[in-house]
Design a protein around this motif. Structure first.
Motif, mmCIF file in Angstrom:
data_model
loop_
_atom_site.group_PDB
_atom_site.id
_atom_site.type_symbol
_atom_site.label_atom_id
_atom_site.label_comp_id
_atom_site.label_asym_id
_atom_site.label_seq_id
_atom_site.Cartn_x
_atom_site.Cartn_y
_atom_site.Cartn_z
ATOM 1 N N ASN A 213 -10.616 17.595 14.752
ATOM 2 C CA ASN A 213 -11.830 18.037 14.792
ATOM 3 C C ASN A 213 -12.508 17.537 16.204
ATOM 4 O OD1 ASN A 213 -12.312 15.302 14.480
ATOM 5 N ND2 ASN A 213 -13.252 15.220 12.464
ATOM 6 N N HIS A 214 -13.741 17.609 16.349
ATOM 7 C CA HIS A 214 -14.458 17.547 17.586
ATOM 8 C C HIS A 214 -14.425 15.676 17.847
ATOM 9 C CE1 HIS A 214 -17.284 16.817 14.363
ATOM 10 N NE2 HIS A 214 -17.930 15.835 14.984
ATOM 11 N N ILE A 215 -13.986 14.879 16.993
ATOM 12 C CA ILE A 215 -13.747 13.409 17.242
ATOM 13 C C ILE A 215 -12.654 13.362 17.798
ATOM 14 C CG2 ILE A 215 -13.707 11.326 16.109
ATOM 15 C CD1 ILE A 215 -15.445 12.283 13.945
ATOM 16 N N GLY A 216 -11.467 13.799 17.346
ATOM 17 C CA GLY A 216 -10.301 13.767 18.031
ATOM 18 C C GLY A 216 -9.236 14.751 17.459
ATOM 19 N N VAL A 217 -8.118 15.203 18.341
ATOM 20 C CA VAL A 217 -7.215 15.918 17.965
ATOM 21 C C VAL A 217 -5.866 15.306 17.582
ATOM 22 C CG1 VAL A 217 -5.564 17.827 18.787
ATOM 23 C CG2 VAL A 217 -8.084 17.687 19.671
ATOM 24 N N GLY A 247 -1.376 4.996 10.635
ATOM 25 C CA GLY A 247 -1.591 6.109 9.980
ATOM 26 C C GLY A 247 -0.679 7.325 9.986
ATOM 27 N N GLY A 248 -0.128 6.975 11.383
ATOM 28 C CA GLY A 248 1.578 7.941 11.469
ATOM 29 C C GLY A 248 1.018 9.152 12.377
ATOM 30 N N GLU A 249 -0.187 9.216 13.007
ATOM 31 C CA GLU A 249 -0.707 10.222 13.849
ATOM 32 C C GLU A 249 -0.979 9.762 15.144
ATOM 33 O OE1 GLU A 249 -2.302 13.606 10.898
ATOM 34 O OE2 GLU A 249 -3.690 12.164 11.497
ATOM 35 N N LEU A 250 -0.599 10.614 16.171
ATOM 36 C CA LEU A 250 -1.190 10.407 17.401
ATOM 37 C C LEU A 250 -2.731 10.964 17.649
ATOM 38 C CD1 LEU A 250 0.123 9.762 20.332
ATOM 39 C CD2 LEU A 250 -0.168 11.837 20.718
ATOM 40 N N VAL A 251 -3.396 10.399 18.291
ATOM 41 C CA VAL A 251 -4.962 11.015 18.340
ATOM 42 C C VAL A 251 -5.133 10.987 19.892
ATOM 43 C CG1 VAL A 251 -6.164 8.815 18.112
ATOM 44 C CG2 VAL A 251 -7.238 11.097 17.589
ATOM 45 N N HIS A 254 -11.710 13.188 21.581
ATOM 46 C CA HIS A 254 -12.460 14.241 22.196
ATOM 47 C C HIS A 254 -13.992 13.980 22.023
ATOM 48 C CE1 HIS A 254 -12.895 18.369 24.104
ATOM 49 N NE2 HIS A 254 -11.501 18.436 23.863
ATOM 50 N N ARG A 255 -14.700 14.894 22.505
ATOM 51 C CA ARG A 255 -16.329 14.498 22.942
ATOM 52 C C ARG A 255 -17.074 13.875 21.770
ATOM 53 N NH1 ARG A 255 -17.140 16.734 27.994
ATOM 54 N NH2 ARG A 255 -19.376 16.508 27.528
ATOM 55 N N GLY A 256 -16.400 14.133 20.498
ATOM 56 C CA GLY A 256 -17.046 13.483 19.517
ATOM 57 C C GLY A 256 -16.784 12.214 18.954
ATOM 58 N N ARG A 257 -15.937 11.526 19.823
ATOM 59 C CA ARG A 257 -15.241 10.197 19.710
ATOM 60 C C ARG A 257 -16.492 9.114 19.448
ATOM 61 N NH1 ARG A 257 -17.912 9.512 24.401
ATOM 62 N NH2 ARG A 257 -16.846 7.878 25.912
ATOM 63 N N GLY A 258 -15.962 8.188 18.686
ATOM 64 C CA GLY A 258 -16.839 6.918 18.616
ATOM 65 C C GLY A 258 -16.741 6.200 20.135
ATOM 66 N N VAL A 259 -17.806 5.825 20.633
ATOM 67 C CA VAL A 259 -17.876 5.314 21.883
ATOM 68 C C VAL A 259 -17.222 3.990 22.000
ATOM 69 C CG1 VAL A 259 -19.537 6.795 22.707
ATOM 70 C CG2 VAL A 259 -20.076 4.442 21.893
ATOM 71 N N THR A 260 -17.203 3.220 21.119
ATOM 72 C CA THR A 260 -16.538 1.756 20.974
ATOM 73 C C THR A 260 -15.211 1.806 19.915
ATOM 74 O OG1 THR A 260 -18.115 1.076 19.626
ATOM 75 C CG2 THR A 260 -18.492 0.769 22.090
ATOM 76 N N ALA A 261 -14.157 1.124 20.449
ATOM 77 C CA ALA A 261 -13.204 1.016 19.588
ATOM 78 C C ALA A 261 -12.135 -0.190 20.109
ATOM 79 C CB ALA A 261 -12.222 1.958 19.106
ATOM 80 N N GLY A 262 -11.311 -0.568 19.218
ATOM 81 C CA GLY A 262 -10.441 -1.634 19.809
ATOM 82 C C GLY A 262 -8.927 -1.266 19.732
ATOM 83 N N TYR A 263 -8.539 0.031 19.872
ATOM 84 C CA TYR A 263 -7.230 0.276 19.967
ATOM 85 C C TYR A 263 -6.978 0.442 21.642
ATOM 86 C CZ TYR A 263 -7.415 1.712 15.123
ATOM 87 O OH TYR A 263 -7.653 1.518 13.848
ATOM 88 N N PRO A 264 -5.316 0.199 21.908
ATOM 89 C CA PRO A 264 -5.135 0.274 23.151
ATOM 90 C C PRO A 264 -4.921 1.778 23.681
ATOM 91 C CG PRO A 264 -3.426 -0.463 21.947
ATOM 92 C CD PRO A 264 -4.637 -0.460 20.958
ATOM 93 N N VAL A 265 -5.270 1.986 24.933
ATOM 94 C CA VAL A 265 -5.240 3.273 25.411
ATOM 95 C C VAL A 265 -4.085 3.826 26.255
ATOM 96 C CG1 VAL A 265 -6.648 4.803 27.015
ATOM 97 C CG2 VAL A 265 -7.768 3.243 25.474
ATOM 98 N N LEU A 266 -3.028 4.297 25.571
ATOM 99 C CA LEU A 266 -1.928 4.674 26.391
ATOM 100 C C LEU A 266 -2.201 5.433 27.488
ATOM 101 C CD1 LEU A 266 1.287 5.799 24.261
ATOM 102 C CD2 LEU A 266 0.797 6.808 26.374
ATOM 103 N N GLY A 267 -2.817 6.673 27.284
ATOM 104 C CA GLY A 267 -3.089 7.586 28.481
ATOM 105 C C GLY A 267 -4.435 8.178 28.174
ATOM 106 N N VAL A 268 -4.728 8.985 29.371
ATOM 107 C CA VAL A 268 -6.014 9.591 29.223
ATOM 108 C C VAL A 268 -5.837 10.896 29.650
ATOM 109 C CG1 VAL A 268 -8.554 9.664 29.911
ATOM 110 C CG2 VAL A 268 -7.167 7.425 29.778
#
Lengths: 346, 239
Positions: A213-217, A247-251, A254-268
């Protein structure tokens, strides 16, 4: 009395704009059009400011009537466009007379289509944007019978002027939406936490999940694996962040994402790739391509330059019909400042 | 002396700055000061800044500026920052009533088990501190706090809940918060407040800002019903 549009077939559609840049510092996502390029082109063709409110259609048919003459422009995912059953082009200004019905049908490839209307719409605003925020509960989906009030007081364009405008070749660059979407990704700051398995991202393909969805693909495929696991403090996450949460998915956020989180960022994902991602459908396969930051920025500038040229051609067209004042199209760069980030306490 | 930081690239249109002095208080003030300066530098093409505990993400328009320019500007903001000056000259205090455990906080017993304390002691340690609101986070401008003094940091849930109602009081790792708006969530829910934090008719929609203080006090379920829907407001007078 301003003119208005009345929605006849709502499908799945909202009023939106380019997003809420004041949101992220306050814990709200930026939101806004999932395909920013298409939204900006639609507003430009309709003689609106790029950041004006416009209609974003998702997947399903949409139709409306108007009680005044309007100039519209339809961009984004390919649909069949009819005005009183006469086929009309996308990526071009289209004149619609009072009482006519505009129908958009058969979106097969891509996911979002945009309708801009000369004069734009009245819309409720939150922090300077009408973009819906489903988490905050802001913004309503359009419904059958919804009335959208235009911001112009009179019929925007005499029909002769509109016909002249329709006839101008504005030479719009139309992006390709299709089955073979390639998503350019620059290395993220936490790529080392994947200890070599990040390479899997570029071997793909990955299949888009229906939880997107708009939060993440979200996608399934052979996933990179986070090798080091430690609880990290919440941090700001960029739009486009590629993460591998449990949870077995890559995400790809996208523009509706929660602005803070604690997961490592592999790429952008690059700015241009985000528009392409905004158009992918569940069930579709995508591939990722590793990209330097220099190429990501150069690609963004290429499309920006195309938009600048289009804006000039539209201004020229309005000048040619003797009504330059009717074109309010401008690039209004959105910016967080210079206003105080925090309003004073009352 | 230049405050200790790491500046990393975060794609073509964002830079992440992390304070690395090892002093959480100074790192926090530093990144918030950098955020204020970057947000105010209009000509820089900055779209937004997200300051948190020890880091700030600066998002910018890659067509209006480039990484070298942004990085140089951010380094000057870091050099100009004073990590000893208070973030907020006039902090206000918010006192939050909470019903703990049961349906209000379904993870209370599990948190007690993980940290090796009984539930009452978990509540005592959660209601003891005068918390500083470190930043506004997702969802909906959550007041992000340092976690209570537990012997062990309770991890995030292995599988996030798809729906966490507004008002839930939660902990995870070395952090604690309240959920202003309903949404998915992976933190441990230990209680709930009847007060409303989020109001769309107000800009910004939450009443607190980073640097304000917050405390929790325990109430019973009967009082929850009485207070439900009341808006959270700052206490009168300085604290």
């Amino acid at each position: 009395m301003n003119g208005s549009l009345t929605v006849r077939t709502a499908g799945r559609a909202v009023l939106t704009d380019l997003g809420r840049t004041r949101g992220p510092a306050l814990g709200l996502p930026v939101g806004g059009a999932m395909d920013q390029y298409s939204a900006r082109v639609a507003n430009t063709l309709a003689g609106c400011s790029e950041g004006a409110a416009l209609i974003e259609i998702t997947a399903f048919d949409f139709s409306f009537t108007t009680d005044c003459d309007v100039l519209i422009a339809v961009t984004g995912a390919r649909m069949d466009v009819y005005v009183d059953e006469v086929a009309q082009p996308m990526w071009s200004p289209v004149f619609v007379q009072a009482g006519q019905t505009v129908e958009l049908e058969n979106m097969v490839v891509g996911l979002h289509t945009y309708i801009a209307v000369h004069g734009s719409f009245e819309a409720p605003m939150l922090l300077g944007s009408c973009a819906p925020d489903t988490v905050a509960g802001f913004g309503e989906p359009l419904r059958t019978g919804s009335t959208l009030r235009l911001r112009l007081e009179a019929a925007p364009l005499p029909d002769i002027a509109a016909a002249a405008l329709e006839a101008v070749d504005l030479d719009v660059d139309v992006p390709a939406f299709g089955a073979n979407t390639i998503i350019d990704v620059a290395d993220g700051p936490d790529i080392d936490e994947f200890a070599g398995t990040e390479q899997r991202l570029f071997h793909g393909p990955f299949r888009v999940s229906d939880r997107s969805n708009h939060i993440g693909v979200r996608m399934t495929g052979r996933l990179p694996v986070r090798k080091f696991s430690h609880e990290v403090l919440s941090r700001g996450v960029p739009v486009g962040a590629v993460e591998v949460p449990p949870g077995g998915e890559l995400v790809v956020l996208h523009r509706g994402r929660g602005v803070t989180a604690g997961y490592p960022v592999l790429g952008v994902a690059t700015p241009v790739a985000l528009d392409a991602l905004g158009q992918v459908r569940p069930g579709q396969d995508v591939r990722f391509r590793r990209c330097t930051l220099e190429k990501a920025a150069a690609d963004a500038r290429y499309w920006e330059e195309r938009l600048t040229q289009l804006r000039l051609r539209v201004a020229e067209a309005y000048a040619q019909i003797g009504r330059p004042e009717l074109n309010v199209g401008e690039h209004t760069p959105v910016s967080a400042g210079p206003t105080e980030l925090w309003p004073p306490h009352e | 002396m230049m405050p200790m930081t790491t500046v990393s690239r975060c794609g073509a249109s964002a830079v992440r700055v992390v304070g690395t002095s090892g002093d959480r208080e100074r790192d926090w003030k530093l990144v918030h000061q950098v955020a204020r300066r970057a947000s105010a530098a209009e000509s820089l093409g900055v779209l937004d800044c997200i300051p948190t505990y020890d880091s700030v993400l600066v998002e910018f328009d890659a067509t209006r500026t480039d990484l070298a320019t942004i990085t140089a500007a951010i380094e000057s903001f870091i050099a100009e920052a004073d990590p000893d000056s208070p973030l907020n000259e006039t902090p206000r205090h918010f006192d939050v009533p909470v019903v703990y455990g049961g349906e209000f906080g379904p993870d209370l017993e599990e948190v007690a088990r993980i940290v090796g304390l009984d539930a009452d002691e978990v509540i005592r340690r959660h209601t003891s501190p005068l918390y500083v609101i470190r930043c506004l986070g997702a969802p909906g401008g959550s007041p992000m706090l340092d976690g209570p003094d537990f012997p062990v940091a309770p991890p995030r849930l292995a599988s996030a809940r798809t729906h966490v109602p507004a008002g839930k009081v939660s902990v995870a790792g070395r952090q604690a918060t309240i959920t202003p708006a309903a949404g998915p969530g992976g933190w441990q829910l230990i209680g709930a407040t009847p007060l409303g934090l989020f109001d769309l008719r107000r800009e910004p929609p939450v009443p607190y800002r980073p640097g304000d203080t917050l405390s929790f006090h325990r109430i019973e379920a009967a009082e929850f019903a009485r207070l439900e829907g009341t808006a959270l407001t700052a206490e009168e007078g300085a604290r």
